[in-house]
Write a protein that holds these residues in place. Structure first.
Motif, short mmCIF file in Angstrom:
data_model
loop_
_atom_site.label_atom_id
_atom_site.label_comp_id
_atom_site.label_asym_id
_atom_site.label_seq_id
_atom_site.Cartn_x
_atom_site.Cartn_y
_atom_site.Cartn_z
N VAL A 237 9.99 80.27 -68.33
CA VAL A 237 9.53 80.62 -69.68
C VAL A 237 8.00 80.48 -69.75
CG1 VAL A 237 9.71 80.08 -72.13
CG2 VAL A 237 11.73 79.96 -70.70
N THR A 238 7.46 79.47 -69.09
CA THR A 238 6.00 79.31 -69.03
C THR A 238 5.36 80.57 -68.46
OG1 THR A 238 6.29 76.96 -68.64
CG2 THR A 238 4.14 77.87 -68.10
N LEU A 239 5.93 81.04 -67.35
CA LEU A 239 5.39 82.22 -66.69
C LEU A 239 5.46 83.44 -67.61
CD1 LEU A 239 4.33 82.21 -63.87
CD2 LEU A 239 6.45 83.21 -63.08
N ARG A 240 6.58 83.60 -68.27
CA ARG A 240 6.75 84.74 -69.17
C ARG A 240 5.86 84.62 -70.39
NH1 ARG A 240 12.24 87.17 -67.84
NH2 ARG A 240 12.36 86.39 -65.72
N SER A 241 5.57 83.39 -70.82
CA SER A 241 4.69 83.22 -71.97
C SER A 241 3.26 83.61 -71.62
CB SER A 241 4.71 81.76 -72.44
OG SER A 241 6.02 81.34 -72.71
N ILE A 242 2.86 83.38 -70.38
CA ILE A 242 1.50 83.71 -69.97
C ILE A 242 1.26 85.21 -70.12
CG2 ILE A 242 -0.06 83.87 -67.97
CD1 ILE A 242 1.15 81.25 -66.98
N LEU A 243 2.24 85.99 -69.70
CA LEU A 243 2.08 87.44 -69.69
C LEU A 243 2.49 88.08 -71.02
CD1 LEU A 243 1.02 89.28 -67.53
CD2 LEU A 243 3.33 89.70 -66.76
N GLY A 244 2.86 87.25 -72.01
CA GLY A 244 3.23 87.79 -73.31
C GLY A 244 4.60 88.43 -73.33
N LEU A 245 5.46 88.06 -72.39
CA LEU A 245 6.83 88.61 -72.41
C LEU A 245 7.72 87.76 -73.31
CD1 LEU A 245 7.36 89.33 -68.61
CD2 LEU A 245 6.89 90.99 -70.41
N ALA A 246 7.40 86.46 -73.38
CA ALA A 246 8.28 85.55 -74.13
C ALA A 246 8.14 85.74 -75.63
CB ALA A 246 7.99 84.10 -73.75
N ARG A 247 7.02 86.35 -76.08
CA ARG A 247 6.85 86.43 -77.53
C ARG A 247 7.79 87.43 -78.19
NH1 ARG A 247 0.72 88.62 -77.63
NH2 ARG A 247 1.07 90.86 -77.56
N HIS A 248 8.48 88.22 -77.38
CA HIS A 248 9.47 89.13 -77.95
C HIS A 248 10.71 88.40 -78.45
CE1 HIS A 248 7.16 92.52 -76.71
NE2 HIS A 248 7.15 92.11 -75.46
N TYR A 249 10.97 87.25 -77.87
CA TYR A 249 12.18 86.54 -78.28
C TYR A 249 11.92 85.08 -78.62
CZ TYR A 249 11.95 86.34 -73.16
OH TYR A 249 11.53 86.24 -71.87
N GLY A 250 10.68 84.68 -78.70
CA GLY A 250 10.38 83.30 -79.05
C GLY A 250 9.02 83.20 -79.69
N GLU A 251 8.66 82.00 -80.10
CA GLU A 251 7.39 81.81 -80.76
C GLU A 251 6.45 81.10 -79.78
OE1 GLU A 251 5.99 79.18 -84.39
OE2 GLU A 251 7.90 80.19 -84.74
N VAL A 252 5.31 81.72 -79.49
CA VAL A 252 4.38 81.16 -78.51
C VAL A 252 3.14 80.67 -79.23
CG1 VAL A 252 3.08 81.63 -76.41
CG2 VAL A 252 5.26 82.79 -76.79
N SER A 253 2.72 79.44 -78.95
CA SER A 253 1.44 78.98 -79.48
C SER A 253 0.64 78.35 -78.35
CB SER A 253 1.66 77.99 -80.62
OG SER A 253 2.23 76.81 -80.10
N GLY A 254 -0.60 77.97 -78.64
CA GLY A 254 -1.48 77.47 -77.59
C GLY A 254 -2.37 78.60 -77.11
N SER A 255 -3.02 78.37 -75.99
CA SER A 255 -3.99 79.37 -75.57
C SER A 255 -3.83 79.73 -74.10
CB SER A 255 -5.40 78.84 -75.86
OG SER A 255 -6.25 79.10 -74.78
N VAL A 256 -3.91 81.03 -73.81
CA VAL A 256 -3.91 81.51 -72.43
C VAL A 256 -5.16 82.35 -72.28
CG1 VAL A 256 -2.73 82.90 -70.71
CG2 VAL A 256 -1.39 81.58 -72.33
N ARG A 257 -6.16 81.83 -71.58
CA ARG A 257 -7.40 82.59 -71.40
C ARG A 257 -7.44 83.22 -70.03
NH1 ARG A 257 -9.42 78.78 -74.37
NH2 ARG A 257 -10.00 77.50 -72.59
N TRP A 258 -7.57 84.52 -70.03
CA TRP A 258 -7.63 85.26 -68.78
C TRP A 258 -9.02 85.86 -68.66
CZ3 TRP A 258 -6.38 86.22 -64.14
CH2 TRP A 258 -6.66 87.46 -63.55
N GLN A 259 -9.81 85.33 -67.76
CA GLN A 259 -11.19 85.76 -67.57
C GLN A 259 -11.93 85.85 -68.90
OE1 GLN A 259 -10.71 89.36 -65.17
NE2 GLN A 259 -11.15 88.07 -63.39
N GLY A 260 -11.77 84.79 -69.71
CA GLY A 260 -12.48 84.74 -70.98
C GLY A 260 -11.76 85.39 -72.14
N GLN A 261 -10.73 86.24 -71.87
CA GLN A 261 -10.04 86.88 -72.98
C GLN A 261 -8.81 86.06 -73.37
OE1 GLN A 261 -9.77 90.35 -70.28
NE2 GLN A 261 -9.81 91.52 -72.18
N GLU A 262 -8.51 86.05 -74.65
CA GLU A 262 -7.35 85.29 -75.12
C GLU A 262 -6.12 86.21 -75.10
OE1 GLU A 262 -7.09 81.97 -75.97
OE2 GLU A 262 -4.98 82.50 -76.07
N LEU A 263 -5.13 85.86 -74.28
CA LEU A 263 -3.97 86.76 -74.14
C LEU A 263 -2.96 86.59 -75.27
CD1 LEU A 263 -3.05 86.69 -70.33
CD2 LEU A 263 -4.47 88.31 -71.56
#
Lengths: 332, 329
Positions: B51-77
């Motif tokens: 689920v952590t892995l899927r949350s990083i790529l924004g796959l988990a937000r289709h079926y769950g609530e994601v909070s916190g921050s994932v910064r990819w080369q300065g961009q917030e995913l």
């Protein structure tokens, strides 16, 4: 330890594959998958024999042959000097009781509509192990044996975790007081911490009930831990068999070596010591001529391509099916 | 850890809800990853690593609530729109899944599936895409690549299918690879080949890798740093050598000791008593406390947070195991 309980002799099993229309038109013979190509083994009283190999090598097929789920194309299995595929043995159901199998998948091997108590009681009734009024008591005993709580008898399989389900499967196998247990990837579906619990239970019960176990698994560390002897299978043939510690510390067949070194070590400092095997397991539809391993072997010679090596004893080691085992081991 | 992390995950939380109850699948996961760096996520089933892995790529937000921050080369995913994410997925961040049997389309040839990615993410012409596809198949070690482009997934074996998956994932030269149990369905000999391949490609393309696995051996052989997860939280993380050789969290130690290595044969194995808790009824204090031998009264009531215990080394435990001399040195 020395008495032989089961003797498997030159077991062959091939499954026919349905012929395509083109094959029928061209009058090509039907193909078949050769799952077992002459397996011979002896199972000794009270030992654990580990069977390892890659998927598709025939290790589960062998386990299923032993409990008569498959009938071999040729070859025999003798249990206490009686051919288990003979006419007399077929009628006799006591073999089914004395040799019990436990399956890999704890989710599909228990009837979801039967409570644990019913599952165990059914086994007791079918083999008439106890008179009707003693069955409930025996079920309690069995649950205690595999350390499940007493209220487990009322519950359905879905209420249990994977590890607990495998305990139920073990209790069901032990209900009929067998002498031989066939464990086909018993703990493969479980997490490591739970795996250890089930393995401990199995070792303890073996000691207490003097069981003989055939332990089929692909986890090499686990097989090393539980087995007295180990057989390495490659494309339906045993390529090496021998004492577990000797085989794991000094494997003689080039395939055993590669297989054992491929298991990732827990020590990060061991990086990159694995012997890389070229290619993959050939299809059992089309087993290579000669030594079945020659297409992936680094020590291949002309002889390997044509002559099937027989299993022979090697001094200080177990039995090995390789033409060049001596030379290869000298260089190692 | 590294000078310029390309991926920074901070306090990532993912919550699913079932029947009105909130399921805390992932809680406060933080790690950073540099170029060419391999980070492992290890834990038992249900610990939240996938689920952590899927949350990083924004796959988990289709079926769950994601909070916190994932910064990819300065961009917030996490706050990015689906449209923007689609430009990053596959091109900059690629993912491979556990089941090579179900993640390929059985009705399309391998060549079509490979060039499809190239068409979406590169501006190569038709001929060039085909050449690149052959090059990629060659690169991942599929023999006779040109002739196999026209074949369907069922004509490939499990190991070969996983190679095709890797070829597709790497076709657009991503800078980060998320690998979810890439070798769990494969045999050990094939597993060794695939892991070797991933490491070699990561090195050549200076690509970061996040590897999810339940196999401590795989972690030891491939990762630079590792996070051990239990019931949705990271309980210990740091350099792979330090974590595996001198675990400080009782759970990590229990996991290491349950693996039958260097123990006398046919003896009782160490096993962590009990089973992992259900996410429906997590204990109030430390989730591991009911199974922990060094648990004290504090563990029952308060939840330990991840604390620095050495440089680059963190653990979430009130009574961590003593550091050995080797660790102090």
């Amino acid at each position: 330890m020395t008495q032989t309980v089961m003797k498997i002799d030159d077991l062959h099993l091939s499954f026919p594959v349905s012929r395509s229309l083109l094959d029928v038109v061209q009058r090509k013979p039907g193909k078949s998958v050769n799952a077992l190509n002459g397996v011979s083994l002896e199972l000794k009283q009270g030992e654990t024999l580990g069977v390892v190999g890659e998927s598709g090598c025939g290790k589960s097929t062998l386990a299923r042959c032993i409990v008569r789920l498959y009938a071999p194309t040729s070859g025999q299995i003798h249990f206490e000097d009686e051919n288990i595929f003979g006419a007399a043995a077929r009628k006799d159901r006591s073999y089914n009781r004395r040799v019990q199998m436990m399956f890999q998948d704890p989710y599909s091997s228990l009837n979801p509509r039967m409570s644990t108590g019913d599952i165990l009681a059914e086994a007791l009734r079918v083999h008439q192990m106890r008179p009707e009024n003693e069955i409930a008591g025996r079920v309690e005993e069995l649950l205690e044996l595999v350390r499940l709580p007493q209220d487990a008898a009322e519950k359905l399989p879905h209420e249990f975790s994977g590890g607990q389900r495998q305990r139920i499967a073990i209790a069901r196998a032990l209900a009929v007081e067998p002498e031989v247990l066939i464990a086909d990837e018993l703990v493969s579906a479980l997490d490591v911490s739970v795996q250890a619990q089930v393995v401990n239970l199995l070792l303890e019960l073996q000691e207490r009930l003097k069981l003989t176990i055939l332990f089929v698994a692909h986890d090499l560390r686990l097989v090393r831990h539980v087995s007295n002897r180990v057989a390495v299978i490659y494309l339906g043939r045993i390529v090496e068999i021998g004492d577990s510690e000797t085989l794991f510390s000094a494997p003689s067949h080039p395939y055993s070596r590669a297989l054992l070194s491929a298991a990732p070590s827990l020590d990060p400092d061991d990086k990159g010591v694995a012997i890389q095997l070229e290619g993959e397991l050939p299809s059992p539809l089309n087993v290579p001529s000669g030594c079945p391993f020659h297409v992936r072997c680094r020590h291949v010679t002309a002889q390997c391509r044509t002559v099937v090596p027989a299993l022979r004893a090697l001094e200080g080691r177990g039995e090995v099916a390789c033409h060049h085992a001596e030379e290869i081991n000298q260089h190692a | 850890m590294t000078d310029h992390p390309i991926l920074e995950v901070e306090n990532l939380c993912t919550t699913f809800s079932r029947g009105g109850t909130a399921l805390p699948a992932v809680r406060d996961v933080s790690f950073a990853l540099g170029k060419g760096h391999v980070q492992g996520l290890v834990g038992e089933s249900g610990s939240g690593k996938s689920v952590t892995l899927r949350s990083i790529l924004g796959l988990a937000r289709h079926y769950g609530e994601v909070s916190g921050s994932v910064r990819w080369q300065g961009q917030e995913l996490t706050s990015m729109s689906e449209r923007q994410l689609r430009k990053i997925r596959g091109r900059e961040i690629a993912m491979i899944f556990q089941e090579p049997m179900t993640s390929l389309n059985p009705l399309l040839t391998v060549g079509t599936q490979l060039t499809e990615t190239l068409k979406a993410h590169t501006d190569l012409g038709r001929r060039a895409r085909r050449d690149r596809a052959i090059e990629m198949l060659d690169h991942v070690g599929i023999p006779a690549a040109a002739s196999r482009l026209g074949e369907y997934p069922h004509q490939f074996s499990g190991g070969m299918r996983q190679r095709v998956m890797i070829a597709i994932a790497l076709a657009a030269s991503p800078k980060l690879l998320l690998a979810d149990e890439p070798t769990t369905a494969l045999d050990v000999t094939i597993q060794a080949q695939i892991l070797d391949l991933i490491l070699k490609l990561a090195d050549e393309m200076s690509m970061g890798v996040v590897l999810v696995t339940h196999d401590l051996g795989v972690v030891a052989q491939t990762c630079d740093t590792v996070s051990v997860m239990y019931a949705g939280r990271v309980v210990e993380q740091g350099d792979v050598r330090q974590v595996l050789q001198t675990p400080r969290h009782p759970y990590t130690e229990g996991l290491m000791r349950s693996v039958p290595q260097d123990v006398p044969p046919r003896t009782q194995l160490y096993s962590v008593p009990g089973t992992p808790p259900s996410l429906f009824s997590l204990p109030e204090g430390c989730a591991f406390a009911p199974r922990c031998q060094s648990a004290g009264p504090a563990c029952q009531t308060a939840r330990p947070t991840l604390q620095d215990i050495a440089s680059g080394r963190q653990t979430a435990c009130f009574n961590p195991l003593p550091a050995t001399q080797e660790d102090a040195a």
